[in-house]
Design an enzyme around this catalytic site. Structure first.
Site, PDB file in Angstrom:
ATOM      1  N   LYS A   1      13.094 -14.505   3.645  1.00 49.28           N
ATOM      2  CA  LYS A   1      11.696 -13.712   2.998  1.00 49.28           C
ATOM      3  C   LYS A   1      10.767 -14.689   3.432  1.00 49.28           C
ATOM      4  CE  LYS A   1       9.717 -11.790  -1.139  1.00 49.28           C
ATOM      5  NZ  LYS A   1       9.731 -11.453  -2.724  1.00 49.28           N
TER       6      LYS A   1
ATOM      7  N   ARG B   1       4.014  -6.534  -0.475  1.00 51.85           N
ATOM      8  CA  ARG B   1       2.401  -7.321  -0.696  1.00 51.85           C
ATOM      9  C   ARG B   1       2.432  -8.717  -0.224  1.00 51.85           C
ATOM     10  NH1 ARG B   1       0.969  -6.036  -6.794  1.00 51.85           N
ATOM     11  NH2 ARG B   1       3.268  -6.090  -7.119  1.00 51.85           N
ATOM     12  N   PHE B   2       3.318  -9.537  -0.518  1.00 51.51           N
ATOM     13  CA  PHE B   2       3.267 -10.661  -0.203  1.00 51.51           C
ATOM     14  C   PHE B   2       4.013 -11.341   0.876  1.00 51.51           C
ATOM     15  CE2 PHE B   2       2.891 -10.201  -4.868  1.00 51.51           C
ATOM     16  CZ  PHE B   2       1.577 -10.086  -4.998  1.00 51.51           C
ATOM     17  N   ALA B   3       4.902 -10.765   1.228  1.00 48.36           N
ATOM     18  CA  ALA B   3       5.851 -11.200   2.367  1.00 48.36           C
ATOM     19  C   ALA B   3       6.543 -10.158   3.110  1.00 48.36           C
ATOM     20  CB  ALA B   3       7.065 -12.252   1.668  1.00 48.36           C
TER      21      ALA B   3
ATOM     22  N   ASP C   1       7.719  -7.064 -12.765  1.00 50.75           N
ATOM     23  CA  ASP C   1       7.607  -6.109 -11.684  1.00 50.75           C
ATOM     24  C   ASP C   1       8.693  -5.283 -11.210  1.00 50.75           C
ATOM     25  OD1 ASP C   1       6.105  -4.747  -9.634  1.00 50.75           O
ATOM     26  OD2 ASP C   1       6.109  -6.164  -8.046  1.00 50.75           O
TER      27      ASP C   1
ATOM     28  N   LYS D   1       9.022  -5.187   4.120  1.00 51.97           N
ATOM     29  CA  LYS D   1       7.890  -5.691   3.893  1.00 51.97           C
ATOM     30  C   LYS D   1       7.138  -5.451   2.622  1.00 51.97           C
ATOM     31  CE  LYS D   1       3.588  -6.067   6.822  1.00 51.97           C
ATOM     32  NZ  LYS D   1       2.826  -5.826   8.054  1.00 51.97           N
TER      33      LYS D   1
END
Length: 567
Positions: free
Chosen positions: A277, A254-256, A379, A252
């Site tokens: 995802k 930040r976005f998905a 990232d 898990k």
């Protein structure tokens, strides 16, 4: 200055708010602060407004027609009932423009916000002694960015609007006629073609799914391959969704969320293991960014996560966006290093594959020589790198990645924002001083992050002697989730880097890895190695190991530790 919940730390597409007009489940309502939940007359939930929020700034905007606020900060208003406000003032000395959020029930500068429900910010002059004073308010996202002064923009000047509509209508008639003709012709073609193919589609539906399954064979718990290469980098353009059954939640972010899932084969009990995802509706932008990156057929590489397809799905929880990829049972590199101590051979294999993956990402051509769009990850960290069954790395999570399109202007690059994870940010990213004139500067930030990941690998290698428990870079100097300001103190002010103990250098191979990563995290971006150079250094280490006929001894490296590579 502190009234906005978000003040410019991230670009707008990373902090998307969904404007949901549906009922929130009771158990969620109880957990939300009452000040943040407001309902309209229909009982629908109203969320806070997105507004430009730069307080008072000097401006060159005159009070003729319209102009932009030039405010670079987008704020989520503190309370749902607040609207966007702009105030333009002119006195003998200067012109100022103020953009804020404000509750329309309360006076602002002693005036009531009469036009708070307007979708546009249309300025109205107010009487103020000693200055010219205009104010407007509006209730659509960032509506106070474009401020309108002239009555030409309002419906109160119908004669002018009539002339504009007449001229526009006459100008648009010819292209509109052509467009309608093209649409009609295309529609007739599609209808005719679909009639011819409809019977074939119905009878061949099962056969096509079988072919897809055969080409996309994923070997369960097999060291050979996690997914066949023939299906990588496809987008599912069919309206029929793949028969996928979600299994367990494995990650898990930040976005998905990432699930282990079963891709069923026809009506049999057989299935193939894939990773899914899942992005919620409000994270559409992150899903689209990653989907667009994966859609590039030239991205395909053994050290980049293999991609099956992207889908939009409607569920009981609302619309979701799926990315379906290969599944790697060993998990991400951070988890693997936490659980395992690695050998020198493992380190060489992991480091080499990581450098090759980043080098391919950064390259402007494929290994076959085809032109390719360079991409920067932005990232890179150990949790965004997966470990394959053969103990090589593959890059994943491209939600913040950027395609280095040569058509992008300096302004486009500047708007890409300060993104990434603070712990792994390069000094120039922390300081927001990147050289936007040179796209290579984006690649150099990835190289810095790669150096920190190489340090993580080295810290868990038993070839250096005593191996401590896993610790992320700067682990003892900052908290678990450090902020940008905290990392500035360590990286910029103190010029700090993760510690390299002296006993690491007793192993000639580790010594060369340490020299390489030290050059990669240099404070000067232009002094850093390229990812391709790092990959070549690891290749030479592997070559020297093979010549020695040993896999785990430092004697396989020349005593002088020399490697003949260039940047």
């Amino acid at each position: 200055m502190g009234r906005g919940l978000l003040r410019g730390l991230w670009p707008l597409h990373i902090v998307l708010w969904t404007r949901i007009a549906s009922t929130i489940p009771p158990h969620v309502q109880k957990s939300v602060n009452n000040d943040m939940i407001v309902t309209d007359n229909n009982g629908a939930v109203k969320f806070p407004q997105l507004c430009k929020f730069c307080d008072v700034r000097f401006s060159t905007c005159d009070n003729q027609k319209s102009c932009m606020s030039n405010c670079s900060i987008t704020s989520i208003c503190e309370k749902p009932q607040e609207v966007c406000v702009a105030v333009w003032r002119k006195n003998d000395e200067n012109i100022t423009l103020e953009t804020v959020c404000h509750d329309p029930k309360l006076p602002y500068h002693d005036f009531i916000l009469e036009d708070a429900a307007s979708p546009k910010c249309i300025m109205k002059e107010k009487k103020k002694p000693g200055e010219t004073f205009f104010m407007c308010s509006c209730s659509s996202d960032e509506c106070n960015d474009n401020i309108i002064f002239s009555e030409e923009y309002n419906t109160s000047n119908p004669d002018l609007l009539l002339v504009i509509f007449q001229v526009t209508g006459i100008s648009l008639l010819p292209p509109l006629g052509v467009a309608i003709s093209v649409i009609i012709i295309f529609y007739c073609y599609r209808v005719n073609r679909q009639q011819k193919l409809s019977s074939t589609w119905e009878t061949g539906k099962t056969r096509k799914l079988m072919e897809f399954s055969e080409h996309c064979a994923i070997i369960l718990e097999d060291d050979r391959s996690d997914i066949s290469s023939t299906c990588a980098n496809n987008i599912n353009h069919n309206t029929e969704l793949l028969p996928i059954e979600l299994d367990t939640l494995v990650g898990k972010g930040r976005f998905a969320e990432v699930y282990k899932a079963k891709l069923k084969q026809n009506t049999s009990e057989q299935f193939e293991t894939v990773a899914v995802k899942i992005f919620p509706y409000e994270e559409y932008a992150s899903w689209k960014t990653e989907k667009d990156i994966f859609s590039d057929i030239n991205l395909k590489h053994e050290n980049i996560l293999q991609f099956l397809t992207a889908e939009e799905r409607k569920t009981e929880l609302g619309k979701q966006y799926w990315l379906i990829t290969a599944f790697h049972a060993k998990g991400n590199l951070q988890e693997y290093l936490t659980r395992h101590v690695i050998s020198w051979e493992d380190l060489r294999k992991l480091g080499s594959s990581l450098a090759r993956g980043i080098a391919h990402l950064h390259s402007d051509h494929t290994p076959c020589g085809r032109p390719k769009m360079p991409i920067v990850h932005r990232d890179l960290k150990s949790s965004n790198i997966l470990v394959k069954n053969d103990l090589t790395c593959c890059l994943c999570d491209f939600g913040l990645s950027l395609r280095l399109d040569p058509t992008l202007s300096v302004d486009d690059l500047a708007n890409s924002g300060q993104v990434g994870t603070a712990r792994y940010m390069a000094p120039e990213v922390l300081e927001s001083r990147m050289n936007l004139e040179n796209v290579e500067s984006f690649k150099q930030t990835d190289v810095y992050s790669m150096a920190l990941v190489l340090w993580e690998m080295t810290s868990r290698c038993n070839a250096v002697g005593e191996v401590k428990d896993y610790e992320p870079p700067f682990g003892s100097k900052v908290r678990e989730h450090p902020c940008v300001e905290s990392m500035k103190d360590n990286v910029l002010r103190d010029r700090g880097r993760p510690e390299i103990p002296s006993f690491w250098l007793n192993h000639q191979g580790i010594q060369m890895v340490c020299e390489t990563l030290t050059e990669c995290w240099d404070h000067d971006p232009e002094a850093r190695l390229t990812a391709q150079c790092v990959a070549e250094r690891f290749s030479e280490l592997e070559h020297l190991d093979r010549l020695s006929g040993r896999s785990c001894s430092e004697e396989k490296i020349p005593e002088d530790g020399s490697l003949n590579t260039t940047k």
